[in-house]
Design an enzyme around this catalytic site. Structure first.
Site, PDB file in Angstrom:
ATOM      1  N   LYS A 143       0.851  -1.201   0.000  1.00 43.88           N
ATOM      2  CA  LYS A 143       0.000   0.000   0.000  1.00 43.88           C
ATOM      3  C   LYS A 143       0.888   1.253   0.000  1.00 43.88           C
ATOM      4  CE  LYS A 143      -3.656  -2.747   1.972  1.00 43.88           C
ATOM      5  NZ  LYS A 143      -4.869  -2.829   2.781  1.00 43.88           N
ATOM      6  N   GLU A 197     -11.076 -10.813  -1.251  1.00 45.83           N
ATOM      7  CA  GLU A 197     -10.790 -10.016  -0.055  1.00 45.83           C
ATOM      8  C   GLU A 197     -12.089  -9.400   0.467  1.00 45.83           C
ATOM      9  OE1 GLU A 197      -6.470  -8.559   0.039  1.00 45.83           O
ATOM     10  OE2 GLU A 197      -7.544  -7.189  -1.266  1.00 45.83           O
ATOM     11  N   GLY A 205      -7.576  -4.889   6.856  1.00 48.30           N
ATOM     12  CA  GLY A 205      -6.995  -3.916   7.790  1.00 48.30           C
ATOM     13  C   GLY A 205      -7.761  -3.773   9.089  1.00 48.30           C
ATOM     14  N   SER A 246      -6.527  -9.338   6.743  1.00 52.01           N
ATOM     15  CA  SER A 246      -5.965  -9.633   8.064  1.00 52.01           C
ATOM     16  C   SER A 246      -5.302 -11.007   8.163  1.00 52.01           C
ATOM     17  CB  SER A 246      -7.043  -9.455   9.148  1.00 52.01           C
ATOM     18  OG  SER A 246      -7.526  -8.111   9.145  1.00 52.01           O
TER      19      SER A 246
HETATM   20  P1  PGA Z   1      -4.654  -6.518   5.416  1.00 47.25           P
HETATM   21  O1  PGA Z   1      -4.838  -6.005   3.897  1.00 47.25           O
HETATM   22  O2  PGA Z   1      -3.813  -7.771   5.363  1.00 47.25           O
HETATM   23  O3  PGA Z   1      -3.960  -5.394   6.122  1.00 47.25           O
HETATM   24  O4  PGA Z   1      -6.014  -6.784   5.945  1.00 47.25           O
HETATM   25  C1  PGA Z   1      -5.039  -6.903   2.844  1.00 47.25           C
HETATM   26  C2  PGA Z   1      -5.178  -6.166   1.541  1.00 47.25           C
HETATM   27  O5  PGA Z   1      -5.760  -5.071   1.519  1.00 47.25           O
HETATM   28  O6  PGA Z   1      -4.712  -6.645   0.490  1.00 47.25           O
END
Ligand code: PGA
Length: 251
Positions: free
Chosen positions: A11, A168, A174, A214
């Site tokens: 990100k 996802e 997140g 997550s």
């Molecule tokens: P996360 O994000 O592992 O922090 O939940 C996953 C993603 O957005 O690809």
């Protein structure tokens, strides 16, 4: 047989020196280990070239987090598929929920990007997923079906073999809340069933479908133990070399 692939979505994190530190840390963590999974890191655009150079000669492949669907021209601030390839990217994340919600990308735009990426020889990591309201309101499968059909519209079976799908659930990204292995498996099987109908049984069987939301070293093994979960797209837990390596070696 389909391949298990673990991808890290950095990100908007890591400047140039931090990016080098992370990829060097990952190289050190993985050195001497026999990996039976593919590993991809997706740094911000400006760090792709340096990360790709540092990853040269290792099993770590590099991807981008987005791109634009036009070839070149007056599109201030945008980056083309060809530019990404020229600095060492082999993959590109497309349709991430943050692109859909914060930047207003719809299925049509994502589909144009998918086609352009494939044409340029970049492999898309195609993201789909429902919100909590959609899941609780009972429209989850409709939403997933619309995203799958929209994103893959006009894409051939041969092109499909270059794509990784990432399921996802938006409510798990997140948030620290992970879909349970059963919840994820249900949707993964549904997606594979759709691919079978849209393409063929072979195409569906060969498709790598990652789970994202997550994922951590502590839950990766259980999630990846499900029959239709073939990898992970990792956000937060990929920002530290030891936790990302922990996910890679857990499977
Ligand atoms: P996360 O994000 O592992 O922090 O939940 C996953 C993603 O957005 O690809």
């Amino acid at each position: 047989m389909r391949k298990t692939v673990i991808a890290g979505n950095w990100k908007m994190n890591k400047n140039l020196s931090e990016a080098a530190e992370l990829v060097n840390g990952l190289k050190a963590e993985l050195a001497g280990k026999t990996l039976n999974v593919g590993v991809i890191v997706c740094p911000p655009y400006v760090n792709i070239e340096s990360v790709a150079k540092l990853a040269e000669g290792t099993e770590i492949k590099v991807g981008a987090q987005n791109m634009y669907f036009e070839e070149s021209g007056a599109y201030t601030g945008e980056i083309s598929a060809d530019m990404l390839k020229s600095v060492g990217a082999e993959y590109v994340i497309l349709g991430h929920s943050e692109r859909r919600t914060i930047f207003g990308e719809n299925d049509e735009v994502i589909n144009k990007k998918m086609k352009k990426a494939l044409e340029a020889g970049l492999k898309p990591i195609f993201c789909i997923g429902e919100t909590l309201e959609e899941r609780e309101g009972g429209t989850m499968k409709e939403v997933i079906a619309k995203q799958v059909k929209g994103g893959l519209s006009g894409i051939s079976e041969q092109e499909l073999s270059e794509i990784i799908v990432a399921y996802e659930p938006v409510w798990a990204i997140g948030t620290g809340v992970t879909a349970s292995p059963d919840q994820a498996q249900e949707v993964h099987a549904y997606i594979r069933g759709m691919l079978k109908e849209m393409y063929s049984e072979v195409a569906a069987d060969n498709m790598t479908i990652q789970y994202g939301g997550s994922v951590k070293p502590g839950n990766a093994k259980e999630l990846l133990g499900m029959p239709d979960i073939d990898g992970a797209l990792v956000g937060g837990a990929c920002l530290k070399a030891d936790s990302f390596a922990g996910i890679i070696t857990a499977v």
